[in-house]
Design an enzyme around this catalytic site. Structure first.
Site, short mmCIF file in Angstrom:
data_model
loop_
_atom_site.label_atom_id
_atom_site.label_comp_id
_atom_site.label_asym_id
_atom_site.label_seq_id
_atom_site.Cartn_x
_atom_site.Cartn_y
_atom_site.Cartn_z
N LEU A 182 0.83 -1.21 0.00
CA LEU A 182 0.00 0.00 0.00
C LEU A 182 0.87 1.26 0.00
O LEU A 182 2.07 1.19 0.28
CB LEU A 182 -0.92 -0.01 1.23
CG LEU A 182 -1.86 -1.22 1.34
CD1 LEU A 182 -2.68 -1.14 2.61
CD2 LEU A 182 -2.77 -1.32 0.12
N PRO A 183 0.25 2.42 -0.30
CA PRO A 183 1.07 3.63 -0.44
C PRO A 183 1.81 4.06 0.83
O PRO A 183 3.02 4.32 0.78
CB PRO A 183 0.05 4.70 -0.86
CG PRO A 183 -1.08 3.93 -1.49
CD PRO A 183 -1.13 2.64 -0.75
N LYS A 240 15.44 0.55 4.51
CA LYS A 240 14.87 0.93 3.20
C LYS A 240 14.89 2.46 3.02
O LYS A 240 15.20 2.99 1.95
CB LYS A 240 13.45 0.36 3.11
CG LYS A 240 12.53 1.02 2.13
CD LYS A 240 12.75 0.57 0.72
CE LYS A 240 12.01 1.48 -0.23
NZ LYS A 240 12.02 1.16 -1.60
N LYS A 271 7.53 11.21 -0.23
CA LYS A 271 7.09 10.58 1.02
C LYS A 271 8.28 9.93 1.73
O LYS A 271 8.50 10.12 2.93
CB LYS A 271 6.02 9.51 0.72
CG LYS A 271 5.58 8.71 1.93
CD LYS A 271 4.91 7.40 1.55
CE LYS A 271 5.89 6.35 1.09
NZ LYS A 271 5.33 5.00 0.90
N THR A 283 6.38 0.71 1.76
CA THR A 283 7.41 1.52 2.42
C THR A 283 6.70 2.51 3.32
O THR A 283 5.99 3.40 2.83
CB THR A 283 8.25 2.29 1.38
OG1 THR A 283 8.86 1.35 0.50
CG2 THR A 283 9.32 3.11 2.07
#
Ligand code: NAD
Length: 305
Positions: A68-69, A177, A252, A102
């Protein structure tokens, strides 16, 4: 031969779609859900079962994967929101949750701990490698969680990725990450700036790219993701910066990196500058383009002067 594991896959966007397809190719029993009916239909056409809700998708699942975003979507999916019940209330205790989105480390830890309190195992497993890696099944998975759950996830992750690392406990996958993506943004901006400098001085970007690839400026963006249009085939820069990894997602990730740096009192001036450049680029209406389109921030500037 049918693989017996039942997998629910939630979030079939640029990354989740091809990742889910690789699980189908590996003959897992796959149930899929996304808010976009077209994304579901594409997977169903390849043999997946569709579900009308996320809760329906995870019914009887051995493994749940989400892609998901951002953190708020993952939080709402698993822990619930005002409008919907969270998966936590229906997941089987033997189910393994793999969140590959992420997101911020704090949300990954919050969701993981809440699931653990209900006896449900989970790992955070964000990926690197882009849409190309997702399609080819060569992603790098950067996992946070307990070793036993990491090993339990390996037979599934192996079908979508090539390099699979255990970074540390819950949340460590997200921290590693974010460090990687901060570096990637700096490399992409730096490579764009260097290529435009070469162009402004009459050089051919393809020739300069070949030179830098065999010189000390060599990096991932030059090797696999050249930001200058028509230098490399089949990359977003040669396709109008469509597809790939959106500017707003990079923005983001840079926000997450800066939050992490503030908490650990780390000095990240290069990351801060990259964040400013990506924010400016997004504000100019490029948020939905691939992140290599940062090149146009430099090329448009050159055209003006
Ligand atoms: P995307 O926007 O293409 O896909 C996200 C999908 O999630 C969409 O199809 C959307 O409809 C769906 N969705 C959102 N909320 C949902 C919900 N509550 N239930 C079901 N579906 C829902 O994004 P993407 O590029 O696939 O990226 C997904 C994640 O992977 C992000 O966290 C991103 O940072 C990360 N990532 C992306 C790339 C890349 O190159 N695109 C690379 C590495 C990591």
């Amino acid at each position: 031969m049918q693989n017996n594991l039942k997998i629910a896959f939630i979030g079939l966007g640029n990354m989740g779609g091809p990742m889910a397809l690789n699980l189908l190719k590996a003959k897992f029993k796959l149930t899929v859900f996304d808010l976009m009916p077209q994304a579901v239909a594409t997977l169903v056409a390849q043999g997946a079962t569709s579900a009308k809700t996320a809760i329906e998708a995870v019914s009887g699942a051995d493994v749940v994967i989400s892609m998901l975003p951002a953190g708020k979507h993952v939080d709402a999916l698993y822990l619930g929101s005002e409008n919907q019940a969270g998966l936590i209330s229906v997941l089987d205790k033997k189910c393994l949750v793999i969140d590959s989105s992420t997101i911020d480390t704090a949300t990954a830890q919050k969701v993981g701990k809440a699931l653990a309190e209900q006896g449900i195992a989970s790992i955070d497993a964000p990926v690197s490698g882009g849409v190309g890696g997702a399609t080819a099944g060569t992603l790098t998975f950067i996992v946070g969680g307990e070793k036993v759950h990491f090993e339990q996830a390996l037979p599934v992750l192996n079908k979508m990725g090539k390099n699979i690392f255990l970074a540390g406990p819950l949340g460590a996958g997200q921290t590693a990450k974010i460090c990687n993506n901060m570096l990637l943004s700096v490399l992409m901006a730096g490579t764009s700036e260097a290529l435009q400098l070469a162009i402004d001085n009459g050089l051919d970007p393809k020739v300069v790219s070949d030179i830098m690839l065999q010189s000390s400026g060599r990096n991932w963006t030059l090797e696999l993701y050249n930001p200058c249009p028509d230098v490399m085939p089949n990359v977003p820069s040669s396709k109008g910066y469509k597809g790939g990894f959106m500017v707003d997602l990079m923005k983001k990730d840079l926000g997450l990196a800066m939050d992490t740096a503030t908490k650990s009192h780390s000095s990240t001036p290069m990351g801060e500058l990259a964040q400013r450049l990506y924010s400016q680029h997004s504000e100019q209406g490029n948020g939905q383009l691939d992140f290599s389109s940062i090149f146009t921030l430099f090329s448009n500037q050159s055209k003006k002067s």
